[in-house]
Design a protein around this motif. Structure first.
Motif, PDB file in Angstrom:
ATOM      1  N   GLU A   6     -31.389 -57.588  -8.754  1.00 27.17           N
ATOM      2  CA  GLU A   6     -31.113 -59.009  -8.971  1.00 27.17           C
ATOM      3  C   GLU A   6     -32.211 -59.860  -8.355  1.00 27.17           C
ATOM      4  O   GLU A   6     -32.839 -59.472  -7.373  1.00 27.17           O
ATOM      5  CB  GLU A   6     -29.776 -59.393  -8.344  1.00 27.17           C
ATOM      6  CG  GLU A   6     -28.588 -58.716  -8.966  1.00 27.17           C
ATOM      7  CD  GLU A   6     -27.684 -58.111  -7.927  1.00 27.17           C
ATOM      8  OE1 GLU A   6     -26.487 -57.968  -8.186  1.00 27.17           O
ATOM      9  OE2 GLU A   6     -28.189 -57.751  -6.836  1.00 27.17           O
ATOM     10  N   CYS A  22     -30.725 -60.051 -13.573  1.00 24.69           N
ATOM     11  CA  CYS A  22     -30.322 -58.701 -13.166  1.00 24.69           C
ATOM     12  C   CYS A  22     -30.990 -57.735 -14.133  1.00 24.69           C
ATOM     13  O   CYS A  22     -30.599 -57.660 -15.310  1.00 24.69           O
ATOM     14  CB  CYS A  22     -28.810 -58.580 -13.200  1.00 24.69           C
ATOM     15  SG  CYS A  22     -28.166 -56.917 -12.948  1.00 24.69           S
ATOM     16  N   SER A  34     -20.936 -56.201 -18.865  1.00 19.60           N
ATOM     17  CA  SER A  34     -21.653 -56.706 -17.701  1.00 19.60           C
ATOM     18  C   SER A  34     -20.867 -57.866 -17.104  1.00 19.60           C
ATOM     19  O   SER A  34     -20.080 -58.519 -17.809  1.00 19.60           O
ATOM     20  CB  SER A  34     -23.069 -57.152 -18.071  1.00 19.60           C
ATOM     21  OG  SER A  34     -23.043 -58.102 -19.122  1.00 19.60           O
ATOM     22  N   TRP A  36     -20.762 -60.765 -13.465  1.00 23.30           N
ATOM     23  CA  TRP A  36     -21.246 -61.259 -12.185  1.00 23.30           C
ATOM     24  C   TRP A  36     -20.047 -61.507 -11.285  1.00 23.30           C
ATOM     25  O   TRP A  36     -19.006 -62.022 -11.725  1.00 23.30           O
ATOM     26  CB  TRP A  36     -22.027 -62.559 -12.360  1.00 23.30           C
ATOM     27  CG  TRP A  36     -23.370 -62.373 -12.988  1.00 23.30           C
ATOM     28  CD1 TRP A  36     -23.668 -62.397 -14.312  1.00 23.30           C
ATOM     29  CD2 TRP A  36     -24.598 -62.119 -12.295  1.00 23.30           C
ATOM     30  NE1 TRP A  36     -25.010 -62.178 -14.499  1.00 23.30           N
ATOM     31  CE2 TRP A  36     -25.613 -62.013 -13.278  1.00 23.30           C
ATOM     32  CE3 TRP A  36     -24.957 -61.991 -10.956  1.00 23.30           C
ATOM     33  CZ2 TRP A  36     -26.949 -61.772 -12.967  1.00 23.30           C
ATOM     34  CZ3 TRP A  36     -26.287 -61.752 -10.640  1.00 23.30           C
ATOM     35  CH2 TRP A  36     -27.266 -61.646 -11.642  1.00 23.30           C
ATOM     36  N   ARG A  38     -19.127 -62.668  -6.954  1.00 23.70           N
ATOM     37  CA  ARG A  38     -19.720 -63.303  -5.784  1.00 23.70           C
ATOM     38  C   ARG A  38     -18.833 -63.100  -4.574  1.00 23.70           C
ATOM     39  O   ARG A  38     -17.629 -62.886  -4.701  1.00 23.70           O
ATOM     40  CB  ARG A  38     -19.956 -64.795  -6.027  1.00 23.70           C
ATOM     41  CG  ARG A  38     -18.695 -65.625  -6.177  1.00 23.70           C
ATOM     42  CD  ARG A  38     -19.056 -67.064  -6.541  1.00 23.70           C
ATOM     43  NE  ARG A  38     -17.866 -67.912  -6.645  1.00 23.70           N
ATOM     44  CZ  ARG A  38     -17.908 -69.181  -7.036  1.00 23.70           C
ATOM     45  NH1 ARG A  38     -19.063 -69.758  -7.352  1.00 23.70           N
ATOM     46  NH2 ARG A  38     -16.775 -69.889  -7.109  1.00 23.70           N
ATOM     47  N   MET A  69     -23.189 -66.657 -18.864  1.00 23.71           N
ATOM     48  CA  MET A  69     -23.872 -65.383 -18.744  1.00 23.71           C
ATOM     49  C   MET A  69     -24.476 -65.035 -20.085  1.00 23.71           C
ATOM     50  O   MET A  69     -23.887 -65.312 -21.135  1.00 23.71           O
ATOM     51  CB  MET A  69     -22.889 -64.285 -18.319  1.00 23.71           C
ATOM     52  CG  MET A  69     -23.530 -62.949 -18.033  1.00 23.71           C
ATOM     53  SD  MET A  69     -22.329 -61.703 -17.518  1.00 23.71           S
ATOM     54  CE  MET A  69     -21.632 -61.274 -19.098  1.00 23.71           C
ATOM     55  N   LEU A  78     -27.404 -65.039 -15.218  1.00 25.74           N
ATOM     56  CA  LEU A  78     -26.316 -65.948 -14.858  1.00 25.74           C
ATOM     57  C   LEU A  78     -26.939 -67.322 -14.700  1.00 25.74           C
ATOM     58  O   LEU A  78     -27.749 -67.542 -13.789  1.00 25.74           O
ATOM     59  CB  LEU A  78     -25.631 -65.525 -13.566  1.00 25.74           C
ATOM     60  CG  LEU A  78     -24.533 -66.467 -13.082  1.00 25.74           C
ATOM     61  CD1 LEU A  78     -23.370 -66.486 -14.077  1.00 25.74           C
ATOM     62  CD2 LEU A  78     -24.017 -66.048 -11.701  1.00 25.74           C
ATOM     63  N   TYR A  91     -24.311 -63.219  -4.751  1.00 22.96           N
ATOM     64  CA  TYR A  91     -23.941 -62.931  -6.137  1.00 22.96           C
ATOM     65  C   TYR A  91     -24.376 -61.512  -6.507  1.00 22.96           C
ATOM     66  O   TYR A  91     -25.529 -61.118  -6.262  1.00 22.96           O
ATOM     67  CB  TYR A  91     -24.579 -63.955  -7.076  1.00 22.96           C
ATOM     68  CG  TYR A  91     -23.880 -65.285  -7.028  1.00 22.96           C
ATOM     69  CD1 TYR A  91     -24.008 -66.115  -5.917  1.00 22.96           C
ATOM     70  CD2 TYR A  91     -23.051 -65.696  -8.069  1.00 22.96           C
ATOM     71  CE1 TYR A  91     -23.330 -67.330  -5.859  1.00 22.96           C
ATOM     72  CE2 TYR A  91     -22.380 -66.908  -8.018  1.00 22.96           C
ATOM     73  CZ  TYR A  91     -22.522 -67.712  -6.912  1.00 22.96           C
ATOM     74  OH  TYR A  91     -21.854 -68.921  -6.847  1.00 22.96           O
ATOM     75  N   CYS A  93     -24.445 -58.413  -9.481  1.00 24.88           N
ATOM     76  CA  CYS A  93     -24.416 -58.046 -10.892  1.00 24.88           C
ATOM     77  C   CYS A  93     -23.721 -56.692 -11.031  1.00 24.88           C
ATOM     78  O   CYS A  93     -23.943 -55.789 -10.209  1.00 24.88           O
ATOM     79  CB  CYS A  93     -25.855 -57.970 -11.391  1.00 24.88           C
ATOM     80  SG  CYS A  93     -26.043 -57.461 -13.096  1.00 24.88           S
ATOM     81  N   TRP A 109     -23.668 -51.372  -9.527  1.00 24.35           N
ATOM     82  CA  TRP A 109     -23.756 -52.687  -8.891  1.00 24.35           C
ATOM     83  C   TRP A 109     -25.161 -52.924  -8.353  1.00 24.35           C
ATOM     84  O   TRP A 109     -25.827 -51.994  -7.909  1.00 24.35           O
ATOM     85  CB  TRP A 109     -22.767 -52.781  -7.727  1.00 24.35           C
ATOM     86  CG  TRP A 109     -21.342 -52.798  -8.156  1.00 24.35           C
ATOM     87  CD1 TRP A 109     -20.571 -51.722  -8.489  1.00 24.35           C
ATOM     88  CD2 TRP A 109     -20.518 -53.951  -8.310  1.00 24.35           C
ATOM     89  NE1 TRP A 109     -19.316 -52.134  -8.842  1.00 24.35           N
ATOM     90  CE2 TRP A 109     -19.246 -53.496  -8.734  1.00 24.35           C
ATOM     91  CE3 TRP A 109     -20.702 -55.320  -8.116  1.00 24.35           C
ATOM     92  CZ2 TRP A 109     -18.192 -54.373  -8.975  1.00 24.35           C
ATOM     93  CZ3 TRP A 109     -19.651 -56.182  -8.358  1.00 24.35           C
ATOM     94  CH2 TRP A 109     -18.406 -55.710  -8.783  1.00 24.35           C
TER      95      TRP A 109
END
Length: 119
Positions: A6, A22, A34, A36, A38, A69, A78, A91, A93, A109
């Motif tokens: 990322e 990402c 996929s 995102w 946080r 996204m 993002l 954040y 991914c 991840w």
């Protein structure tokens, strides 16, 4: 092995925008989903936005209308607009798919990228 890297995090002012990237690398045959997530200081990791094959894009309520996204081949983005201090978090991914190794599934991840929103 599949790897996610990322980038794009940093400091933004309230009302500002950032775009996180990402990059997916490794023995990827296909990407089927996929997302995102946080994690703010002292809080659990939470879902932000995500997409799975055959499903609609899903958005967490706090970011609806502000974040989006997208994906361009092996890069997931993002786009964050109208940032507020509440968006301050690391954040992450998450990418799911199949590897070239006998089409085995992967669920990988990234290491996370810090986003800080402050004046």
């Amino acid at each position: 092995q599949v790897r996610l890297v990322e980038s794009g995090g940093g400091l933004a002012q309230p009302g500002g925008s950032l775009r996180l990237s990402c990059v997916v690398s490794g023995n990827v045959y296909s990407i089927t989903g996929s997302a995102w997530y946080r994690q703010a200081p002292g809080k659990q990791r939470e879902f932000v936005v995500g997409f799975s094959a055959g499903d609609f894009m899903r958005y967490a309520e706090p970011i609806k209308g502000r974040f989006d996204m997208s994906r361009d081949e092996n890069t997931v983005f993002l786009l964050m607009n109208s940032l507020s201090p509440d968006d301050t978090a690391v954040y992450f991914c998450n990418v799911r798919g199949l590897t070239t190794n006998e089409r085995r599934p992967f669920d990988t991840w990234g290491q996370g990228t810090q986003v800080t929103v402050s004046s």
